[in-house]
Design an enzyme around this catalytic site. Structure first.
Site, PDB file in Angstrom:
ATOM      1  N   ASP A   8      67.146  36.411  86.932  1.00 28.46           N
ATOM      2  CA  ASP A   8      66.112  36.993  86.090  1.00 28.46           C
ATOM      3  C   ASP A   8      64.879  37.212  86.976  1.00 28.46           C
ATOM      4  OD1 ASP A   8      64.588  37.665  83.716  1.00 28.46           O
ATOM      5  OD2 ASP A   8      63.758  35.646  83.823  1.00 28.46           O
ATOM      6  N   ASP A  10      60.899  37.791  85.665  1.00 27.67           N
ATOM      7  CA  ASP A  10      59.721  37.096  85.151  1.00 27.67           C
ATOM      8  C   ASP A  10      60.040  35.651  84.790  1.00 27.67           C
ATOM      9  OD1 ASP A  10      57.330  38.942  84.803  1.00 27.67           O
ATOM     10  OD2 ASP A  10      58.902  40.156  83.885  1.00 27.67           O
TER      11      ASP A  10
END
Length: 226
Positions: A8, A10
């Site tokens: 991922d 953020d």
């Protein structure tokens, strides 16, 4: 056999949530909403902008919602430019995957402009074999679709991958795609991430548990090939 690590963006590669929180707080004050961090974690973190805006500002038309989102992300990029840095141990993890010839994918709900901005500021434009951006796919996280797309593009099965995620929606997405998922505790308590499917939690990429797991995975692969 471990063939790839799926990241991922953020909250996982870089802890951007404090910056996003301030940007959302500033924008929502204009609509009479004074949010706190608990509200941000439960109603905003990990979701796509259309989901958030439909939930919090249902009075906005689609065009008004898109304009609001664009302004919020421009504010985030302005504030983040001099603040962004990767989580501790990230560069070492990239080097380790290179050493062991593992593939890397980025799987994110972030808007495309933010993805391009963050990869450039962090100096990792060329770090990934594929980049999956939710707004380009049939659905974003927590739907498993983004991770299924990543697996397909890499040409691997879910059993050959490990995902790294910080948000409940991201963990649901990766676990829903059948991928072993490690929770990164930048935005949530370990018990929250474990409760929705993370088999391990780490504060950053220096964690000994992570390295023990990764090295044992590679050793098992070597033993299997032998």
């Amino acid at each position: 056999m471990l063939a790839a690590i799926l990241f991922d963006l953020d909250g996982t590669i870089a802890n951007t949530d404090p910056i996003h929180y301030q940007a959302w707080r500033e924008m929502l004050l204009g609509y009479g909403m004074d949010i706190d961090e608990a509200f941000y974690k439960s109603r905003i973190s990990g979701r796509t902008n259309p989901q958030i805006i439909e939930d919090l500002l249902p009075q906005l038309s689609p065009e008004e919602g898109a304009k609001f989102a664009d302004e919020k992300e421009a504010l985030f990029r302005k504030q983040a430019k001099n603040l962004l840095k990767p989580l501790d141990g990230f560069s070492e993890l990239l080097a380790w995957t290179d050493t062991h010839q593992l593939k890397r994918a980025l799987v994110t709900n972030a808007p495309k402009l933010n993805v391009q901005f963050m990869l450039e500021v962090l100096g990792i434009n060329e770090a990934f074999d594929t980049v999956v951006i939710a707004e380009d796919e049939i659905a974003g996280k927590p739907d498993p679709a983004p991770y299924q797309v990543a697996l397909s593009r890499l040409g691997i099965t879910a059993e050959q991958a490990i995902a790294l995620e910080d948000s409940p929606s991201g963990i649901r997405s990766a676990v829903g795609a059948g991928i072993r998922t490690i929770g990164v505790t930048t935005t949530q308590e370990p018990k929250v991430l474990q409760g929705i499917g993370a088999f391990m939690t780490i504060p950053d990429f220096t964690d000994l548990q992570l390295w023990t797991l990764l090295n044992s995975s590679v050793e098992e692969d070597v033993a299997y090939l032998g």
